[in-house]
Design a protein around this motif. Sequence first.
Motif, PDB file in Angstrom:
ATOM      1  N   ASP A   1      29.223 -11.086 -20.418  1.00  0.00           N
ATOM      2  CA  ASP A   1      29.395 -10.194 -19.275  1.00  0.00           C
ATOM      3  C   ASP A   1      28.313  -9.269 -19.356  1.00  0.00           C
ATOM      4  O   ASP A   1      27.862  -8.522 -18.282  1.00  0.00           O
TER       5      ASP A   1
ATOM      6  N   LYS B   1      25.347 -10.598 -17.602  1.00  0.00           N
ATOM      7  CA  LYS B   1      25.508 -10.425 -15.946  1.00  0.00           C
ATOM      8  C   LYS B   1      25.220  -8.960 -15.558  1.00  0.00           C
ATOM      9  O   LYS B   1      24.610  -8.846 -14.523  1.00  0.00           O
ATOM     10  N   THR B   2      25.689  -8.044 -16.271  1.00  0.00           N
ATOM     11  CA  THR B   2      25.486  -7.047 -15.859  1.00  0.00           C
ATOM     12  C   THR B   2      23.911  -6.607 -15.558  1.00  0.00           C
ATOM     13  O   THR B   2      23.376  -5.722 -14.654  1.00  0.00           O
ATOM     14  N   GLU B   3      23.164  -6.830 -16.663  1.00  0.00           N
ATOM     15  CA  GLU B   3      21.879  -6.455 -16.679  1.00  0.00           C
ATOM     16  C   GLU B   3      21.118  -7.213 -15.852  1.00  0.00           C
ATOM     17  O   GLU B   3      20.072  -6.584 -15.123  1.00  0.00           O
ATOM     18  N   ARG B   4      21.407  -8.371 -15.487  1.00  0.00           N
ATOM     19  CA  ARG B   4      20.774  -9.208 -14.354  1.00  0.00           C
ATOM     20  C   ARG B   4      21.226  -8.552 -13.057  1.00  0.00           C
ATOM     21  O   ARG B   4      20.331  -8.523 -12.149  1.00  0.00           O
ATOM     22  N   PHE B   5      22.283  -8.042 -12.876  1.00  0.00           N
ATOM     23  CA  PHE B   5      22.674  -7.503 -11.533  1.00  0.00           C
ATOM     24  C   PHE B   5      21.863  -5.898 -11.613  1.00  0.00           C
ATOM     25  O   PHE B   5      21.473  -5.804 -10.500  1.00  0.00           O
ATOM     26  N   LYS B   6      21.808  -5.367 -12.345  1.00  0.00           N
ATOM     27  CA  LYS B   6      21.014  -3.921 -12.165  1.00  0.00           C
ATOM     28  C   LYS B   6      19.512  -4.538 -11.947  1.00  0.00           C
ATOM     29  O   LYS B   6      18.801  -3.736 -11.146  1.00  0.00           O
TER      30      LYS B   6
ATOM     31  N   GLY C   1      18.572  -7.052 -10.364  1.00  0.00           N
ATOM     32  CA  GLY C   1      18.719  -7.568  -8.988  1.00  0.00           C
ATOM     33  C   GLY C   1      18.489  -6.428  -7.919  1.00  0.00           C
ATOM     34  O   GLY C   1      17.758  -6.405  -7.114  1.00  0.00           O
ATOM     35  N   ILE C   2      19.151  -5.252  -8.427  1.00  0.00           N
ATOM     36  CA  ILE C   2      19.125  -3.987  -7.535  1.00  0.00           C
ATOM     37  C   ILE C   2      17.874  -3.246  -7.450  1.00  0.00           C
ATOM     38  O   ILE C   2      17.297  -2.889  -6.608  1.00  0.00           O
TER      39      ILE C   2
ATOM     40  N   SER D   1      15.364  -5.534  -5.520  1.00  0.00           N
ATOM     41  CA  SER D   1      15.694  -5.452  -4.208  1.00  0.00           C
ATOM     42  C   SER D   1      15.158  -4.120  -3.501  1.00  0.00           C
ATOM     43  O   SER D   1      14.595  -4.087  -2.310  1.00  0.00           O
TER      44      SER D   1
END
Length: 59
Positions: free
Chosen positions: A3, A6-11, A13-14, A17
């Motif tokens: 988990d 995934k959070t680090e990858r999401f950040k 990605g933000i 972008s």
Amino acid sequence: MGDHSKTERFKLGIVLSWAKAHPKVVSAVVVGVVGVVSAVKPDFPGAAVLATVHAVLGA
């Protein structure tokens, strides 16, 4: 552990972008930072850093 990754990858990605949506701002900041670092440390590979940023942003 999964988990957190995934959070680090999401950040990331933000951030990517946002950076791709604002390439002029990112490029200006990177050029400024590379200029300062190159002035302090002349052997810093500034051209490689700038080329990488431009390649990532597609600028």
